[in-house]
Design an enzyme around this catalytic site. Structure first.
Site, PDB file in Angstrom:
ATOM      1  N   HIS A   1       0.820  -1.206   0.000  1.00 28.56           N
ATOM      2  CA  HIS A   1       0.000   0.000   0.000  1.00 28.56           C
ATOM      3  C   HIS A   1       0.848   1.248   0.000  1.00 28.56           C
ATOM      4  O   HIS A   1       0.662   2.140  -0.801  1.00 28.56           O
ATOM      5  CB  HIS A   1      -0.974   0.012   1.190  1.00 28.56           C
TER       6      HIS A   1
ATOM      7  N   GLU B   1       1.085   4.191  -2.725  1.00 28.89           N
ATOM      8  CA  GLU B   1       1.471   5.519  -2.238  1.00 28.89           C
ATOM      9  C   GLU B   1       2.919   5.437  -1.781  1.00 28.89           C
ATOM     10  O   GLU B   1       3.423   4.355  -1.528  1.00 28.89           O
ATOM     11  CB  GLU B   1       0.639   5.903  -1.002  1.00 28.89           C
TER      12      GLU B   1
ATOM     13  N   HIS C   1      -7.374  -2.389  -4.298  1.00 24.33           N
ATOM     14  CA  HIS C   1      -6.070  -2.006  -4.852  1.00 24.33           C
ATOM     15  C   HIS C   1      -5.506  -3.095  -5.770  1.00 24.33           C
ATOM     16  O   HIS C   1      -4.986  -2.800  -6.841  1.00 24.33           O
ATOM     17  CB  HIS C   1      -5.073  -1.723  -3.728  1.00 24.33           C
TER      18      HIS C   1
HETATM   19 CO    CO Z   1      -5.727   2.611  -0.093  1.00 17.73          CO
END
Ligand code: CO
Length: 296
Positions: A182, A212, A244
């Site tokens: 993530h 990210e 995701h």
């Molecule tokens: Co997220």
């Protein structure tokens, strides 16, 4: 003479034992344990993907096997996911609501196990609020939060060893394996970088990128193109293969990792399985929970 002495000693022992038994049962120590009511709260970001939630069933099975007599509850930290599920009639508690309910039920000692990957913002929130609950008067005696998946060097080693076992068997040495984590703007994002370093030590064609944060797919793409790699397995480095993994990793949109790599001639094979679907990975969280419950 000897025999008589032995009998006498036995009688003394027996008398002492008989008198001490009720004392053990009703003594201060005994009472303390009688009042203790242990509970486990498993905390995850959550998922609205029904298939992905199977991973949570696996975790629950393992935790129940390890602590068969301790009641177990769940909490989802994501407000968006809880709201989404509530619309489908599935009501999940936040950490705060779950703890309030457990407090109301008379639990005294709580083991809160974070099913997060790194000790990032969500983990910080869980810790802060768990401490506040512990300090509330008339409530819990103790609330301890277990470490997430990656919380130290030993965890990094265990996770790398497990990753090696989940790489698809058909993958050849000259092909890349790209894990999708993530990522975060929290300082603990460095765990992903540490993980990337450990993976590369095992096999230079293993990569960890994040949605990210600092480890971008563009950087990874540049490296694998430079090496002339033509095929990559895409693997979620998240507890569940949720939004995701399905969209940002394996989706058809132009900005998915699959699309970005495919455009440059890299054949992509997405593996839609969350880490919580593998027993070896779950064991790491369970061991962190064991550390917590060992205090009670
Ligand atoms: Co997220």
């Amino acid at each position: 003479m000897l025999k008589k002495a032995a009998v006498l000693i036995c009688a003394v022992c027996l008398t002492a034992l008989l008198f001490s038994l009720p004392a053990i049962a009703s003594g201060g120590h005994g009472k303390h344990h009688q009042d203790m009511k242990k509970g486990i709260l498993l905390v995850t970001f959550g998922t609205s993907i029904e298939k992905a939630a199977i991973a949570f069933t696996n975790i629950e099975k393992k935790v129940k096997a390890e602590f068969p007599d301790v009641p177990l509850r769940w909490a989802y930290t994501s407000h968006i996911i809880r709201t989404k599920l509530a619309k489908q009639g599935k009501y999940l508690d936040s950490v705060e609501v779950a703890l309030a309910k457990m407090m109301d039920e008379g639990f005294t000692h709580i083991g809160v196990q974070s099913l997060h990957m790194i000790p990032g913002y969500e983990y910080d929130d869980v810790k802060t609020n768990a401490k506040l609950f512990q300090n509330m008067s008339g409530g819990f005696t103790k609330v301890i939060v277990g470490h997430p998946m990656l919380a130290g060097s030993d965890d990094l080693s265990r996770v790398v060893d497990n990753i090696m076992t989940i790489i698809p068997k058909e993958r050849k040495q000259g092909e890349a394996v790209i894990l999708m984590g993530h990522g975060s703007h929290h300082p603990a994002n460095a765990f992903y970088e540490a993980m990337q370093y450990r993976l590369q030590l095992k096999d230079p064609n293993l990569y960890l990128g994040t949605v990210e944060g600092s480890l971008t797919i563009d950087d990874i793409k540049a490296q694998i193109l430079k090496k002339g790699i033509k095929k990559a397995y895409l693997v979620p480095f998240m507890s569940v293969a949720g939004e995701h993994a399905i969209n940002d990793m394996a989706g058809a949109e132009a900005d998915s990792w699959k699309s970005i790599l495919t455009k440059d001639g890299v054949v992509c094979v997405p593996v839609l399985k969350g880490l919580a679907e593998y027993d070896g990975m779950i064991d790491i969280w369970v061991d962190h929970l064991k550390d917590v419950m060992g205090h009670y």
